[in-house]
Every structure is written in structure tokens, then in C-alpha cells.
Design a protein around this motif. Structure first.
Motif, PDB file in Angstrom:
ATOM      1  N   GLN A  80       4.360   7.542  -0.434  1.00 43.68           N
ATOM      2  CA  GLN A  80       5.608   6.535  -1.101  1.00 43.68           C
ATOM      3  C   GLN A  80       7.366   6.608  -0.845  1.00 43.68           C
ATOM      4  O   GLN A  80       7.468   7.412  -0.712  1.00 43.68           O
ATOM      5  N   GLU A  93      -1.025   4.380 -11.330  1.00 50.65           N
ATOM      6  CA  GLU A  93      -1.820   2.862 -10.596  1.00 50.65           C
ATOM      7  C   GLU A  93      -3.031   3.101 -11.966  1.00 50.65           C
ATOM      8  O   GLU A  93      -3.157   1.819 -11.977  1.00 50.65           O
ATOM      9  N   CYS A 115      -2.139  -2.497  -7.514  1.00 56.32           N
ATOM     10  CA  CYS A 115      -1.784  -2.471  -6.579  1.00 56.32           C
ATOM     11  C   CYS A 115      -0.521  -3.060  -6.406  1.00 56.32           C
ATOM     12  O   CYS A 115       0.574  -3.087  -5.835  1.00 56.32           O
ATOM     13  N   THR A 119       4.142  -2.515  -5.904  1.00 57.30           N
ATOM     14  CA  THR A 119       4.813  -2.231  -4.225  1.00 57.30           C
ATOM     15  C   THR A 119       5.931  -2.732  -4.307  1.00 57.30           C
ATOM     16  O   THR A 119       6.318  -3.755  -5.423  1.00 57.30           O
ATOM     17  N   ASP A 120       7.255  -2.386  -4.226  1.00 53.65           N
ATOM     18  CA  ASP A 120       8.339  -3.279  -4.447  1.00 53.65           C
ATOM     19  C   ASP A 120       8.707  -4.780  -3.532  1.00 53.65           C
ATOM     20  O   ASP A 120       9.452  -5.347  -4.158  1.00 53.65           O
ATOM     21  N   LEU A 124       0.859  -7.538  -0.768  1.00 50.36           N
ATOM     22  CA  LEU A 124       0.333  -6.919   0.733  1.00 50.36           C
ATOM     23  C   LEU A 124      -0.467  -7.236   1.625  1.00 50.36           C
ATOM     24  O   LEU A 124      -1.122  -9.103   1.177  1.00 50.36           O
ATOM     25  N   GLU A 128      -3.521  -3.665   4.561  1.00 52.60           N
ATOM     26  CA  GLU A 128      -2.836  -3.352   3.716  1.00 52.60           C
ATOM     27  C   GLU A 128      -3.998  -2.106   2.137  1.00 52.60           C
ATOM     28  O   GLU A 128      -3.665  -1.395   1.801  1.00 52.60           O
ATOM     29  N   ARG A 132      -4.823   0.660   1.847  1.00 52.95           N
ATOM     30  CA  ARG A 132      -4.271   1.296   0.021  1.00 52.95           C
ATOM     31  C   ARG A 132      -5.960   1.781  -0.942  1.00 52.95           C
ATOM     32  O   ARG A 132      -5.744   3.440  -1.270  1.00 52.95           O
TER      33      ARG A 132
END
Length: 251
Positions: A80, A93, A115, A119-120, A124, A128, A132
Motif C-alpha cells: 500500500q 476491503e 477493489c 484505490t487512490d 485499474l 491489475e 490483486r
């Protein structure tokens, strides 16, 4: 212990607490557990109305065995940014996923949504997501197709021409509006039934009241969503200031 796995006795206490109508936070306090632990436990095992301690304990043991067989070394939390606790993010999550599932979203689709949300970038690529979530590309493709059909994600190409899946900041606004609009079909159908069943009859009155109720809810929801939409774009540093400002409706 707060950091250990729930025992069967603790699960029985959770069931008793739910039966008494206690909030997750109160059950967690009594067990000296994080509220997120109780939330995840209940939501992934039938929800507040369907939770059964013995079934939940058995299901957890089965999931643990499957994970050990699939990954003898244990699944590691994804690295992270910003100094975040990777294990805490992974746990959150899972909680977020179970809450999304409780709204009726299938598990794989809920996992993809959770997911993307945490994420910032809010986006994705397929590879990815595969990395993940540790699932097949086909599973990701199926989930994205479903979520896209619901207007919950969209596709775009990045500078390397890779397809990325994106959750926009106003996705909840769009989902709320779509939900309000979906009520219109129920309202129209209910009012059609009034003519069929005969105005003034008990059944017709029931349907008319349903239509009036849903009509009010739909209009109120749409109006509230329009008024609150800008909240979705407030930056963290200005959120506190915005909360202190008087609401337009309050003068």
C-alpha cells in the motif's frame, strides 16, 4: 483476543446480541473486538436476520481450509502507498465487499467494486485486478461486463492504450437517480391495477397507497441527490469548512 480469530463462543454471543437488537458497535464493545470484525462476520454469514453461530463457525473453518489448500504460504496483503497498514486495508476491503454483497451484488462483482473504490486513482487494468484479487481474467471480464451494464464502472484507455476500468466520483449519484427512476415502473403498474381491481376496493386502495408512497420516495430521493451531488466532489481539506457553512435551504 482482539487480534485473533473469533471463537465459537464469541459467535454465539454475536447471535445473542443480534437477537437482542444490539448494534454491531455494541456487540464489538462487549467482545472487545473491532466493529469491522463483527460487521464482516455477520455480513458474510447470512446478515443480521440470517446469522447462525454454528453455521458461521463451520463456514469459516471451511474457508480457512480452502485458502490453505489454494495458497499454502497464505495470501499476502497487497503493498500500500502513503504508509498505510496493508493488513488493515485488506481487512477493510473484505468488510466493504461483504457490505456491497448485502445490497444484492454478486460476490465477484462486489470484490471488483471494493477493489476499485479503495484505490487512490479509482481505476485499474484487468491485469491489475487479476493480480490483486487472485482470480482468472475471465472472472474479471464477467464482473466488469455486469458492473458496466449497471452503470457502476466505465472503460477508458490510458496513455499506453491499455483498457482501464474506472469508478467515477459521482457513481453513487448516478446509481441513486437510476434507483429512483426504476420506481416509476412500479408506480405506473400499481396505478394500472387500481383500474383493473376497481377504484375504492380494498385491493385498489392498497395499490394506490403504494403508488403514492413510492412516488413521494422517488421525488424526495431525486431532489436530495441533486442537492447533495456536490458533496461527492468536496476535497478533504475543504470538507470541514463546507460542513460549517449554512445550508442554502436554511438561509
Amino acid at each position: 483476543m482482539p487480534g485473533g480469530r473469533l471463537t465459537q463462543q464469541e459467535r454465539q454471543q454475536i447471535a445473542l446480541g443480534l437477537g437482542d437488537g444490539l448494534a454491531y458497535a455494541e456487540i464489538a464493545r462487549r467482545l472487545d473486538r473491532p466493529t469491522s470484525t463483527i460487521t464482516r462476520e455477520v455480513m458474510r454469514n447470512g446478515g443480521p436476520a440470517g446469522y447462525r453461530a454454528d453455521l458461521a463457525h463451520r463456514a469459516t473453518e471451511q474457508r480457512t481450509r480452502r485458502r490453505r489448500q489454494a495458497s499454502p504460504g497464505g495470501a499476502e496483503a497487497f503493498p500500500q502507498p502513503h504508509g498505510r497498514d496493508a493488513a488493515a486495508v485488506k481487512e477493510y476491503e473484505e468488510v466493504f465487499t461483504t457490505v456491497i454483497m448485502a445490497s444484492g451484488t454478486p460476490r465477484m462483482m462486489a470484490r471488483v467494486m471494493a477493489c476499485l473504490y479503495i484505490t487512490d486513482s479509482g481505476s485499474l487494468t484487468a491485469s491489475e485486478l487479476v493480480q490483486r484479487l487472485q482470480v482468472s481474467p475471465a472472472s474479471i471480464s464477467k464482473a466488469i461486463t455486469f458492473l458496466e451494464s449497471q452503470g457502476l464502472v466505465r472503460r477508458e484507455r490510458d496513455e499506453r492504450r491499455r483498457e482501464r476500468y474506472v469508478v467515477d466520483d459521482d457513481v453513487w449519484y448516478q446509481a441513486t437517480i437510476a434507483s429512483a427512476q426504476a420506481l416509476m415502473q412500479v408506480i405506473e403498474t400499481a396505478r394500472q391495477g387500481v383500474g383493473v381491481l376497481g377504484p375504492g376496493t380494498p385491493a385498489a386502495v392498497r395499490l394506490e397507497n403504494i403508488a403514492r408512497f413510492l412516488d413521494f420516495i422517488g421525488e424526495s430521493t431525486t431532489r436530495a441527490a441533486e442537492q447533495a451531488r456536490e458533496i461527492l466532489y468536496v476535497k478533504p481539506e475543504t470538507a470541514t469548512d463546507a460542513a460549517d457553512e449554512p445550508h442554502p435551504d436554511n438561509g
